[in-house]
Every structure is written in C-alpha cells, then in structure tokens.
Design a protein around this motif. Structure first.
Motif, mmCIF file in Angstrom:
data_model
loop_
_atom_site.group_PDB
_atom_site.id
_atom_site.type_symbol
_atom_site.label_atom_id
_atom_site.label_comp_id
_atom_site.label_asym_id
_atom_site.label_seq_id
_atom_site.Cartn_x
_atom_site.Cartn_y
_atom_site.Cartn_z
ATOM 1 N N ARG A 239 -9.204 2.007 -2.203
ATOM 2 C CA ARG A 239 -9.148 1.147 -1.006
ATOM 3 C C ARG A 239 -10.141 1.619 0.045
ATOM 4 O O ARG A 239 -10.800 0.810 0.691
ATOM 5 C CB ARG A 239 -7.727 1.127 -0.447
ATOM 6 C CG ARG A 239 -7.560 0.219 0.725
ATOM 7 C CD ARG A 239 -7.818 -1.229 0.359
ATOM 8 N NE ARG A 239 -7.700 -2.048 1.554
ATOM 9 C CZ ARG A 239 -8.422 -3.116 1.797
ATOM 10 N NH1 ARG A 239 -9.294 -3.543 0.915
ATOM 11 N NH2 ARG A 239 -8.274 -3.780 2.912
ATOM 12 N N ARG A 240 -10.294 2.927 0.212
ATOM 13 C CA ARG A 240 -11.276 3.446 1.177
ATOM 14 C C ARG A 240 -12.692 3.030 0.777
ATOM 15 O O ARG A 240 -13.500 2.661 1.626
ATOM 16 C CB ARG A 240 -11.179 4.966 1.259
ATOM 17 C CG ARG A 240 -9.978 5.432 2.032
ATOM 18 C CD ARG A 240 -9.995 6.923 2.272
ATOM 19 N NE ARG A 240 -8.856 7.298 3.083
ATOM 20 C CZ ARG A 240 -8.065 8.321 2.839
ATOM 21 N NH1 ARG A 240 -8.311 9.121 1.810
ATOM 22 N NH2 ARG A 240 -7.036 8.589 3.610
ATOM 23 N N MET B 187 -2.650 0.853 3.563
ATOM 24 C CA MET B 187 -4.033 0.680 3.096
ATOM 25 C C MET B 187 -4.061 0.153 1.673
ATOM 26 O O MET B 187 -4.836 -0.750 1.355
ATOM 27 C CB MET B 187 -4.801 2.004 3.160
ATOM 28 C CG MET B 187 -5.312 2.370 4.525
ATOM 29 S SD MET B 187 -6.213 3.950 4.502
ATOM 30 C CE MET B 187 -7.312 3.771 3.130
ATOM 31 N N ILE B 188 -3.239 0.716 0.812
ATOM 32 C CA ILE B 188 -3.191 0.282 -0.580
ATOM 33 C C ILE B 188 -2.808 -1.192 -0.653
ATOM 34 O O ILE B 188 -3.322 -1.940 -1.474
ATOM 35 C CB ILE B 188 -2.210 1.156 -1.392
ATOM 36 C CG1 ILE B 188 -2.780 2.562 -1.557
ATOM 37 C CG2 ILE B 188 -1.914 0.534 -2.757
ATOM 38 C CD1 ILE B 188 -1.797 3.575 -2.097
ATOM 39 N N ASP B 189 -1.921 -1.626 0.248
ATOM 40 C CA ASP B 189 -1.479 -3.021 0.283
ATOM 41 C C ASP B 189 -2.457 -3.925 1.044
ATOM 42 O O ASP B 189 -2.119 -5.042 1.415
ATOM 43 C CB ASP B 189 -0.092 -3.120 0.916
ATOM 44 C CG ASP B 189 1.000 -2.558 0.014
ATOM 45 O OD1 ASP B 189 0.749 -2.417 -1.200
ATOM 46 O OD2 ASP B 189 2.106 -2.281 0.514
ATOM 47 N N GLU B 190 -3.677 -3.397 1.281
ATOM 48 C CA GLU B 190 -4.769 -4.129 1.917
ATOM 49 C C GLU B 190 -4.438 -4.571 3.336
ATOM 50 O O GLU B 190 -4.769 -5.663 3.775
ATOM 51 C CB GLU B 190 -5.205 -5.315 1.049
ATOM 52 C CG GLU B 190 -5.734 -4.863 -0.303
ATOM 53 C CD GLU B 190 -6.268 -5.998 -1.155
ATOM 54 O OE1 GLU B 190 -6.236 -7.160 -0.715
ATOM 55 O OE2 GLU B 190 -6.731 -5.704 -2.278
ATOM 56 N N ARG B 191 -3.780 -3.669 4.060
ATOM 57 C CA ARG B 191 -3.537 -3.864 5.491
ATOM 58 C C ARG B 191 -4.162 -2.694 6.223
ATOM 59 O O ARG B 191 -4.490 -1.679 5.624
ATOM 60 C CB ARG B 191 -2.031 -3.911 5.781
ATOM 61 C CG ARG B 191 -1.378 -5.171 5.241
ATOM 62 C CD ARG B 191 0.115 -5.211 5.547
ATOM 63 N NE ARG B 191 0.820 -4.482 4.481
ATOM 64 C CZ ARG B 191 1.577 -3.414 4.668
ATOM 65 N NH1 ARG B 191 1.766 -2.919 5.871
ATOM 66 N NH2 ARG B 191 2.162 -2.814 3.649
ATOM 67 N N LYS B 192 -4.334 -2.847 7.516
ATOM 68 C CA LYS B 192 -4.864 -1.738 8.308
ATOM 69 C C LYS B 192 -3.848 -0.611 8.324
ATOM 70 O O LYS B 192 -2.639 -0.842 8.399
ATOM 71 C CB LYS B 192 -5.145 -2.198 9.739
ATOM 72 C CG LYS B 192 -6.275 -3.184 9.841
ATOM 73 C CD LYS B 192 -6.535 -3.547 11.278
ATOM 74 C CE LYS B 192 -7.678 -4.539 11.370
ATOM 75 N NZ LYS B 192 -7.919 -4.945 12.753
ATOM 76 N N GLU C 263 -17.209 -3.125 2.422
ATOM 77 C CA GLU C 263 -17.078 -4.272 3.323
ATOM 78 C C GLU C 263 -17.780 -4.001 4.649
ATOM 79 O O GLU C 263 -18.345 -4.918 5.244
ATOM 80 C CB GLU C 263 -15.600 -4.602 3.568
ATOM 81 C CG GLU C 263 -14.903 -5.187 2.377
ATOM 82 C CD GLU C 263 -13.398 -5.370 2.603
ATOM 83 O OE1 GLU C 263 -12.936 -5.160 3.744
ATOM 84 O OE2 GLU C 263 -12.721 -5.735 1.655
ATOM 85 N N GLU D 122 -13.493 0.362 -0.971
ATOM 86 C CA GLU D 122 -13.597 -1.073 -0.697
ATOM 87 C C GLU D 122 -13.895 -1.324 0.770
ATOM 88 O O GLU D 122 -14.729 -2.167 1.113
ATOM 89 C CB GLU D 122 -12.292 -1.786 -1.068
ATOM 90 C CG GLU D 122 -12.057 -1.949 -2.545
ATOM 91 C CD GLU D 122 -10.690 -2.579 -2.828
ATOM 92 O OE1 GLU D 122 -9.985 -2.996 -1.884
ATOM 93 O OE2 GLU D 122 -10.335 -2.657 -4.017
ATOM 94 N N LEU D 123 -13.217 -0.580 1.635
ATOM 95 C CA LEU D 123 -13.423 -0.758 3.074
ATOM 96 C C LEU D 123 -14.841 -0.338 3.482
ATOM 97 O O LEU D 123 -15.451 -0.965 4.344
ATOM 98 C CB LEU D 123 -12.372 0.032 3.871
ATOM 99 C CG LEU D 123 -10.946 -0.507 3.770
ATOM 100 C CD1 LEU D 123 -9.984 0.451 4.465
ATOM 101 C CD2 LEU D 123 -10.848 -1.903 4.366
#
Length: 130
Positions: A121-122, A36-41, A128, A124-125
C-alpha cells in the motif's frame, strides 16, 4: 484454523521485535496500518480498525460469559473450596508441543502477510504521488 477453546494470548512479536504487552500507541499504529491496507488514509482509522488491531496484538478476549445455572449460581463457602489434593504435574504430549510450534509459525506468517500488505500500500501511494 485453531480449534483451541482458549482465546489467543496475543502476539509475541510485531514487525520482528518482541512486544510484551502492547501499548495504546502500538495499537494505534497497527490500526493506522489496517486503515492503509483498506485503502483509507492512515489518519482515518475507525473504531473497527482499532478493535482489530487490539485483537491482533493483545489477543481475543472471551466475550462470552459463562451461562448461570443453578449449580454455578450457588454461593460457595470458603471451606467448600479447600482442595483435598494438591494435584500433580501432567507431562506434555508431543501433540501439545507441535501445536505451540504451529501457533508460532501461523503467527509469523500472519505478521509477514500484514507487513507485505502495508508495504504494498505504501508503494501504491508513492506511485500515485509521483
């Protein structure tokens, strides 16, 4: 950072809770957070994420085997290994005590940083998705 010759012994706590020996589920959860931190699922965590999570939670294992030399390659008989002196306890120095505290502080800072990155990251998601 650390100039210790010994590898890390693993985390004492994760997310503010004592962890003892981390289970495979705990390592997987950490690997998902890293993804998640690396902007992947989170479900798309990689073997690299798993390895990083494993290193963070359990500690780095020494992958460098000692080199074999003529001296350490000899077969040692049992009676050669019997100690003649039982030894004695060496008192801890202030430097050692400070290093333990420093390690604990560094571990806490690293864990807080990880938690902040996961939470960011959470958020940000969620933005979005809105």
């Amino acid at each position: 950072m650390n100039d210790h010759s010994q590898p890390g012994a693993g985390k004492i706590s994760s997310h503010g809770n004592g962890i003892g020996v981390p289970s495979p589920d705990m390592i997987e959860k950490r690997a998902r957070e890293i993804a998640m931190i690396d902007e992947r699922k989170a479900d798309d965590f990689t073997d690299g994420d798993w390895e990083q999570a494993h290193r963070e939670l359990i500690g780095v294992s020494s992958e460098n085997a000692p080199e074999e030399t003529e001296q350490n390659a000899e077969i040692v008989e049992e009676w050669d290994m019997v100690a003649g002196d039982s030894g004695h306890r060496v008192p801890r120095t202030e430097e050692e005590e400070e290093s333990v505290g420093e390690e604990l502080v560094e571990e806490g800072v690293n864990e807080a940083t990880h938690d902040q990155m996961v939470e960011a990251r959470r958020e940000e998601l969620e933005e979005e998705g809105s």
